[in-house]
Design an enzyme around this catalytic site. Structure first.
Site: not given
Ligand code: OAD
Length: 249
Positions: A69, A118
């Site tokens: 990564r 995180h």
């Molecule tokens: P997710 O993968 O859960 O969500 C990503 C979000 O970004 C989704 O709702 C998509 O619809 C949106 N998305 C994708 N491309 C986009 C774009 N170009 N513009 C706007 N929105 C877009 O990621 P996180 O919410 O960050 O934790 O996940 C939270 C945590 O879960 C992470 O920090 C990680 C993971 O397990 C740890 O590692 C502790």
């Protein structure tokens, strides 16, 4: 894009802006998100990669995944979404970024106030004596490296499932959310807690909460304004409005 009038008015008077970001803001840089169609957690098991017991059981495998990564992140650049957030600093008294991302792209873009809930994949530390190592110290390590002081295993400085967030960072982030005039929730599915309390705290503190996401999420129904689309496109459009309001164009 036509923005709603109440949002337009809020932008005019806002002083404190908070950006709460997730993996979606880095998607346009080519970094995979966790959930959704091509999400990492669809193909890989977090319980085998992103937790301390898995690391102790198979440190080389977990290390290799993080090195992979890191290589991807090293080769990417911040995108217009990250850079536009930096530009907001010219037009508001206070702009803070609270991110769930470990990719350091807000830092590389130049944001001046960043809270990493995180951790940061570019840092590492020894599980025994807690000595810190940066990524340059460990470049080329295919197998998990050992601490030069105590021979302990070195792990990435990221928060794994079941672990506490870095001390004080969440509390400070909640405070910033409560005190913000506008909180932008950008590119997060808002399902991982405690991070997902940030937009709730913002709302409780009276902030106007704007979501920017490709799709609807858990919190779309409770925010003030939900904008659908790419953060690298919507944020620059908002910045243009701000520039017009401040007479900068
Ligand atoms: P997710 O993968 O859960 O969500 C990503 C979000 O970004 C989704 O709702 C998509 O619809 C949106 N998305 C994708 N491309 C986009 C774009 N170009 N513009 C706007 N929105 C877009 O990621 P996180 O919410 O960050 O934790 O996940 C939270 C945590 O879960 C992470 O920090 C990680 C993971 O397990 C740890 O590692 C502790």
């Amino acid at each position: 894009m036509e923005f709603r009038k109440d949002f337009f008015e809020r932008l005019k008077t806002a002083k404190n802006i908070l950006f709460f970001t997730g993996a979606g803001i880095s998607a346009e840089s080519g970094i995979a998100t966790f959930r959704g169609k091509d999400g990492l957690w669809n193909k890989l098991k977090p319980e085998e990669l992103a937790n301390f017991n898995a690391f102790m059981k198979n440190p080389d495998m977990v290390w290799e995944w993080y090195q992979y990564r890191r290589e991807i992140i090293n080769e990417t650049k911040p995108n217009l979404g990250h850079y536009t957030i930096v530009e907001f600093e010219k037009y508001f008294e206070k702009v803070d970024v609270v991110t769930q991302n470990v990719d350091n792209l807000h830092g590389r873009a130049g944001s001046s106030s960043i809270y990493e809930l995180h951790g940061n994949i570019e840092r590492n530390f020894c599980v025994d004596c807690k000595t810190f190592y940066n990524k340059e110290d460990l470049l080329g390590s295919e197998k998990v490296p050992r601490c030069t002081k105590c021979n302990g295993l070195i792990r990435p400085d990221v928060v794994w499932f079941g672990e506490m967030l870095p001390a004080g960072v969440f509390e400070k982030s909640e405070q910033l959310a409560m005190n913000s005039d506008i909180t932008f929730v950008v590119g997060t599915s808002a399902v991982v807690y405690p991070a997902a309390y940030i937009p709730i705290s913002a709302k409780q503190g009276g902030a106007y909460v704007v979501e920017i996401n490709l799709d609807g999420t858990e919190i779309s129904g409770s925010v003030d304004y939900s904008l659908r689309g790419k953060s690298g496109e919507i944020l620059p459009e908002i910045l243009n409005i701000i520039k017009e309001q401040k007479g900068a164009v």
